[in-house]
Write an enzyme that holds these catalytic residues in place. Sequence first.
Site, PDB file in Angstrom:
ATOM      1  N   ASP A  26       0.867  -1.189   0.000  1.00 19.67           N
ATOM      2  CA  ASP A  26       0.000   0.000   0.000  1.00 19.67           C
ATOM      3  C   ASP A  26       0.898   1.232   0.000  1.00 19.67           C
ATOM      4  OD1 ASP A  26      -2.379   1.628   0.208  1.00 19.67           O
ATOM      5  OD2 ASP A  26      -1.914   1.938   2.314  1.00 19.67           O
ATOM      6  N   SER A  27       0.295   2.371  -0.287  1.00 23.45           N
ATOM      7  CA  SER A  27       1.054   3.620  -0.245  1.00 23.45           C
ATOM      8  C   SER A  27       1.373   4.027   1.195  1.00 23.45           C
ATOM      9  CB  SER A  27       0.244   4.728  -0.911  1.00 23.45           C
ATOM     10  OG  SER A  27      -0.953   4.904  -0.203  1.00 23.45           O
ATOM     11  N   CYS A  52      -4.198  -1.344  -2.131  1.00 22.84           N
ATOM     12  CA  CYS A  52      -4.313   0.097  -2.374  1.00 22.84           C
ATOM     13  C   CYS A  52      -5.181   0.245  -3.615  1.00 22.84           C
ATOM     14  CB  CYS A  52      -2.912   0.663  -2.623  1.00 22.84           C
ATOM     15  SG  CYS A  52      -2.891   2.381  -3.170  1.00 22.84           S
ATOM     16  N   GLU A  98      -2.955   9.297   7.860  1.00 23.42           N
ATOM     17  CA  GLU A  98      -1.502   9.067   8.000  1.00 23.42           C
ATOM     18  C   GLU A  98      -0.954   9.868   9.191  1.00 23.42           C
ATOM     19  OE1 GLU A  98       0.956   7.189   6.221  1.00 23.42           O
ATOM     20  OE2 GLU A  98      -0.663   6.130   5.219  1.00 23.42           O
ATOM     21  N   CYS A 121     -10.951   3.259  -0.756  1.00 20.67           N
ATOM     22  CA  CYS A 121      -9.550   3.557  -0.423  1.00 20.67           C
ATOM     23  C   CYS A 121      -9.289   2.759   0.841  1.00 20.67           C
ATOM     24  CB  CYS A 121      -9.373   5.048  -0.150  1.00 20.67           C
ATOM     25  SG  CYS A 121      -7.728   5.451   0.498  1.00 20.67           S
ATOM     26  N   HIS A 181      -7.342   3.160   3.179  1.00 22.28           N
ATOM     27  CA  HIS A 181      -7.162   3.942   4.406  1.00 22.28           C
ATOM     28  C   HIS A 181      -8.506   4.180   5.114  1.00 22.28           C
ATOM     29  CE1 HIS A 181      -3.157   4.932   2.897  1.00 22.28           C
ATOM     30  NE2 HIS A 181      -2.903   5.621   3.990  1.00 22.28           N
TER      31      HIS A 181
HETATM   32  N1  DGL Z   1      -4.776   3.488   0.507  1.00 14.24           N
HETATM   33  C1  DGL Z   1      -4.723   3.925  -0.819  1.00 14.24           C
HETATM   34  C2  DGL Z   1      -5.913   3.583  -1.647  1.00 14.24           C
HETATM   35  O1  DGL Z   1      -6.562   2.624  -1.336  1.00 14.24           O
HETATM   36  C3  DGL Z   1      -4.027   5.097  -1.257  1.00 14.24           C
HETATM   37  C4  DGL Z   1      -4.125   6.364  -0.540  1.00 14.24           C
HETATM   38  C5  DGL Z   1      -3.190   7.319  -1.194  1.00 14.24           C
HETATM   39  O2  DGL Z   1      -1.996   7.022  -1.190  1.00 14.24           O
HETATM   40  O3  DGL Z   1      -3.625   8.326  -1.736  1.00 14.24           O
HETATM   41  O4  DGL Z   1      -6.213   4.246  -2.617  1.00 14.24           O
END
Ligand code: DGL
Length: 273
Positions: free
Chosen positions: A9-10, A72, A151, A184, A186
């Site tokens: 993931d990012s 992600c 984050e 997302c 997150h």
């Molecule tokens: N968690 C990520 C996603 O599902 C990326 C969030 C990001 O880096 O912008 O898109």
Amino acid sequence: MQQPIGVIDSGVGGLTVARELMRQLPKEKYIYLGDTRRCPYGPRPKAEVKRYTWEMVHYLLEKDIKMLIVACNTATAYTLTELQSELDIPVIGVIEPGARAAISSSQNKNIGVIGTEGTIQSKAYPKALRGIDNTILVEGLACPPFVPMIENGVLQGEEAEAIVKHTLAPLKNHQAMDTLILGCTHYPIIKDLVQAEMGSHIQVISSGEETAREASLILAYNKALAKRFDIPVHEFYTTGDLEKFRSVADQWLDEPVQILELVNLDPMQSSVK
Ligand code: DGL
């Protein structure tokens, strides 16, 4: 097969998928890599997200993973097809599983999706949803403030509530919507805030559970499930702040992080040092 499963993931968002994997496949060992230093991926151009994703993938391939989970949505939207055709291990993204979970939950086929700018612009969710049922109505909304907020560990309280309320305001006009996909990885970390803002008549869906189910089906089909009697010790890597990563991981995962290391994926960064 005792080899580990790679999860990328990012940043910390993929931990929401890792938690479901650990629950549904507890005999597997996971190697998680979060590119926290370069997070968010959402506002970045497609070519950059692809390059960063490949850097993470190369790092994990060195660790002899037997399966890759792209935890992600942004990276899934931009790179899944390419990864699936170029790697010789199974590669699973989070968008198709999220779409399937939403379709099974919706009663009226009016589905909302929130995600990063990249995921929403890519139209990956409308394509996945309508690929299954082309009568589905989809309303997408990009929520750029959410990832930096998460984050930074702002997960509850007045500031978080105000950001969620303001960001989701455009969706509240869509009266017919009965299901909202957290597009997302997150966002499940702030699922309670999103649910409270949208109201209890909306089913809020995260893709982690269905993604873990897909991983388990593929491993079983390929006869590649781990067989072990000891408890696997998972490995976590981040390109960013170790303590920030640990604090979200400790809140989110059901077990403490034992191995957490800093990695540098960016060749430019190494030459600057
Ligand atoms: N968690 C990520 C996603 O599902 C990326 C969030 C990001 O880096 O912008 O898109």
